[in-house]
Design a protein around this motif. Sequence first.
Motif, PDB file in Angstrom:
ATOM      1  N   SER A 194      47.885   5.104  23.371  1.00 39.20           N
ATOM      2  CA  SER A 194      47.213   5.356  24.590  1.00 39.20           C
ATOM      3  C   SER A 194      47.484   4.127  25.539  1.00 39.20           C
ATOM      4  O   SER A 194      47.460   4.159  26.670  1.00 39.20           O
ATOM      5  N   ALA A 195      47.627   2.969  24.812  1.00 33.88           N
ATOM      6  CA  ALA A 195      47.775   1.795  25.785  1.00 33.88           C
ATOM      7  C   ALA A 195      49.311   1.917  26.259  1.00 33.88           C
ATOM      8  O   ALA A 195      49.586   1.547  27.512  1.00 33.88           O
ATOM      9  N   LEU A 196      50.072   2.294  25.619  1.00 35.56           N
ATOM     10  CA  LEU A 196      51.834   2.637  25.822  1.00 35.56           C
ATOM     11  C   LEU A 196      51.581   3.833  27.067  1.00 35.56           C
ATOM     12  O   LEU A 196      52.242   3.296  28.113  1.00 35.56           O
ATOM     13  N   ILE A 197      51.028   4.601  27.313  1.00 37.61           N
ATOM     14  CA  ILE A 197      50.821   5.686  28.174  1.00 37.61           C
ATOM     15  C   ILE A 197      50.137   5.141  29.385  1.00 37.61           C
ATOM     16  O   ILE A 197      50.595   5.377  30.576  1.00 37.61           O
ATOM     17  N   THR A 198      49.024   4.420  29.158  1.00 36.29           N
ATOM     18  CA  THR A 198      48.447   3.574  30.249  1.00 36.29           C
ATOM     19  C   THR A 198      49.269   2.761  31.127  1.00 36.29           C
ATOM     20  O   THR A 198      49.406   2.830  32.268  1.00 36.29           O
ATOM     21  N   GLY A 199      50.069   1.911  30.112  1.00 37.78           N
ATOM     22  CA  GLY A 199      51.209   1.210  30.833  1.00 37.78           C
ATOM     23  C   GLY A 199      52.182   1.739  31.559  1.00 37.78           C
ATOM     24  O   GLY A 199      52.491   1.386  32.679  1.00 37.78           O
ATOM     25  N   TYR A 213      40.742   7.799  31.837  1.00 36.29           N
ATOM     26  CA  TYR A 213      41.991   8.476  31.343  1.00 36.29           C
ATOM     27  C   TYR A 213      42.715   7.768  30.298  1.00 36.29           C
ATOM     28  O   TYR A 213      43.480   8.411  29.449  1.00 36.29           O
ATOM     29  N   SER A 214      42.509   6.552  30.089  1.00 38.85           N
ATOM     30  CA  SER A 214      43.034   5.954  29.136  1.00 38.85           C
ATOM     31  C   SER A 214      42.359   6.390  27.858  1.00 38.85           C
ATOM     32  O   SER A 214      43.055   6.595  26.816  1.00 38.85           O
ATOM     33  N   LEU A 215      41.161   6.547  27.835  1.00 36.22           N
ATOM     34  CA  LEU A 215      40.439   7.065  26.643  1.00 36.22           C
ATOM     35  C   LEU A 215      40.954   8.856  26.382  1.00 36.22           C
ATOM     36  O   LEU A 215      41.067   9.063  25.336  1.00 36.22           O
ATOM     37  N   LEU A 216      41.200   9.523  27.430  1.00 31.61           N
ATOM     38  CA  LEU A 216      41.660  10.758  27.328  1.00 31.61           C
ATOM     39  C   LEU A 216      42.889  10.790  26.648  1.00 31.61           C
ATOM     40  O   LEU A 216      43.439  11.479  26.154  1.00 31.61           O
ATOM     41  N   TRP A 217      43.860   9.537  26.802  1.00 35.17           N
ATOM     42  CA  TRP A 217      45.234   9.636  26.177  1.00 35.17           C
ATOM     43  C   TRP A 217      45.029   9.422  24.682  1.00 35.17           C
ATOM     44  O   TRP A 217      46.251   9.635  23.868  1.00 35.17           O
ATOM     45  N   ILE A 218      43.793   9.153  24.095  1.00 35.14           N
ATOM     46  CA  ILE A 218      43.971   9.095  22.588  1.00 35.14           C
ATOM     47  C   ILE A 218      43.965  10.414  21.908  1.00 35.14           C
ATOM     48  O   ILE A 218      44.973  10.667  21.330  1.00 35.14           O
ATOM     49  N   PRO A 219      43.351  11.375  22.503  1.00 36.63           N
ATOM     50  CA  PRO A 219      43.545  12.901  21.788  1.00 36.63           C
ATOM     51  C   PRO A 219      44.817  13.393  22.172  1.00 36.63           C
ATOM     52  O   PRO A 219      45.636  14.024  21.381  1.00 36.63           O
ATOM     53  N   VAL A 220      45.292  13.100  23.472  1.00 34.43           N
ATOM     54  CA  VAL A 220      46.745  13.479  23.767  1.00 34.43           C
ATOM     55  C   VAL A 220      47.849  12.794  23.163  1.00 34.43           C
ATOM     56  O   VAL A 220      48.645  13.557  22.611  1.00 34.43           O
ATOM     57  N   SER A 221      47.521  11.668  22.580  1.00 34.29           N
ATOM     58  CA  SER A 221      48.372  10.867  21.827  1.00 34.29           C
ATOM     59  C   SER A 221      48.509  11.691  20.229  1.00 34.29           C
ATOM     60  O   SER A 221      49.523  11.548  19.754  1.00 34.29           O
ATOM     61  N   CYS A 223      56.740   8.925  27.535  1.00 34.31           N
ATOM     62  CA  CYS A 223      55.912   8.655  26.869  1.00 34.31           C
ATOM     63  C   CYS A 223      56.018   9.247  25.389  1.00 34.31           C
ATOM     64  O   CYS A 223      55.616   8.773  24.366  1.00 34.31           O
ATOM     65  N   PHE A 224      56.670  10.349  25.421  1.00 35.25           N
ATOM     66  CA  PHE A 224      56.847  11.243  24.111  1.00 35.25           C
ATOM     67  C   PHE A 224      57.897  10.422  23.455  1.00 35.25           C
ATOM     68  O   PHE A 224      57.601  10.260  21.859  1.00 35.25           O
ATOM     69  N   LEU A 225      58.831   9.843  23.778  1.00 36.69           N
ATOM     70  CA  LEU A 225      59.902   9.036  23.184  1.00 36.69           C
ATOM     71  C   LEU A 225      59.050   7.691  22.659  1.00 36.69           C
ATOM     72  O   LEU A 225      59.307   7.254  21.429  1.00 36.69           O
ATOM     73  N   GLY A 226      58.088   7.186  23.159  1.00 36.16           N
ATOM     74  CA  GLY A 226      57.368   5.870  22.875  1.00 36.16           C
ATOM     75  C   GLY A 226      56.465   6.314  21.770  1.00 36.16           C
ATOM     76  O   GLY A 226      56.325   5.491  20.852  1.00 36.16           O
ATOM     77  N   ILE A 227      55.941   7.322  21.789  1.00 34.75           N
ATOM     78  CA  ILE A 227      54.827   8.012  20.796  1.00 34.75           C
ATOM     79  C   ILE A 227      55.723   8.385  19.594  1.00 34.75           C
ATOM     80  O   ILE A 227      55.260   7.801  18.475  1.00 34.75           O
ATOM     81  N   GLY A 228      56.871   8.660  19.629  1.00 30.59           N
ATOM     82  CA  GLY A 228      57.733   9.040  18.655  1.00 30.59           C
ATOM     83  C   GLY A 228      58.099   7.872  17.789  1.00 30.59           C
ATOM     84  O   GLY A 228      58.182   7.552  16.669  1.00 30.59           O
ATOM     85  N   ALA A 229      58.664   6.664  18.617  1.00 28.79           N
ATOM     86  CA  ALA A 229      58.783   5.267  18.007  1.00 28.79           C
ATOM     87  C   ALA A 229      57.964   4.687  17.386  1.00 28.79           C
ATOM     88  O   ALA A 229      57.930   3.928  16.312  1.00 28.79           O
ATOM     89  N   ILE A 230      56.548   4.824  18.178  1.00 33.31           N
ATOM     90  CA  ILE A 230      55.453   4.312  17.408  1.00 33.31           C
ATOM     91  C   ILE A 230      55.285   4.896  16.089  1.00 33.31           C
ATOM     92  O   ILE A 230      54.787   4.234  15.095  1.00 33.31           O
TER      93      ILE A 230
END
Length: 129
Positions: free
Chosen positions: A63-68, A100-108, A39-46
């Motif tokens: 958030s969509a990436l983490i959910t997926g 939890y998908s909504l929770l991933w927004i602030p986590v992102s 997830c962290f690598l994906g967040i950085g790439a985005i």
Amino acid sequence: MRILRQCILFYLGGTAYFILEILWRGRSHSSMFLLGGFCFLGIGAIDRRAKRIPLYAQLLICSALITGLELLTGLLVNRTFQVWDYRQRHHFLGQICIEYSLLWIPVSLLGTLLHRIAHRLVLKKLPQA
């Protein structure tokens, strides 16, 4: 050196995700370390590729990436080890849910900031290769 950079980021993201889950649920599983690293690598790439996208849109994509990735991890790992159960009002196969998908927004947002800080403080100091 690129592989070393990716390994450092993976380890940082995996550790952060693992700790976040312990703080949130009181327990975790080794698969969450792997999930957090990816997830962290994906967040950085985005973050690197989405310079012209508004931050709120970038966070929705993250958030969509983490959910997926959670769905994929759930289908591969969770069914055997029963790491989590999201069977709530708005779930899909008990593996992901809207809440939890909504929770991933602030986590992102935290992940994006942590990735930027790691890049400035640690990764830029590594020799280029």
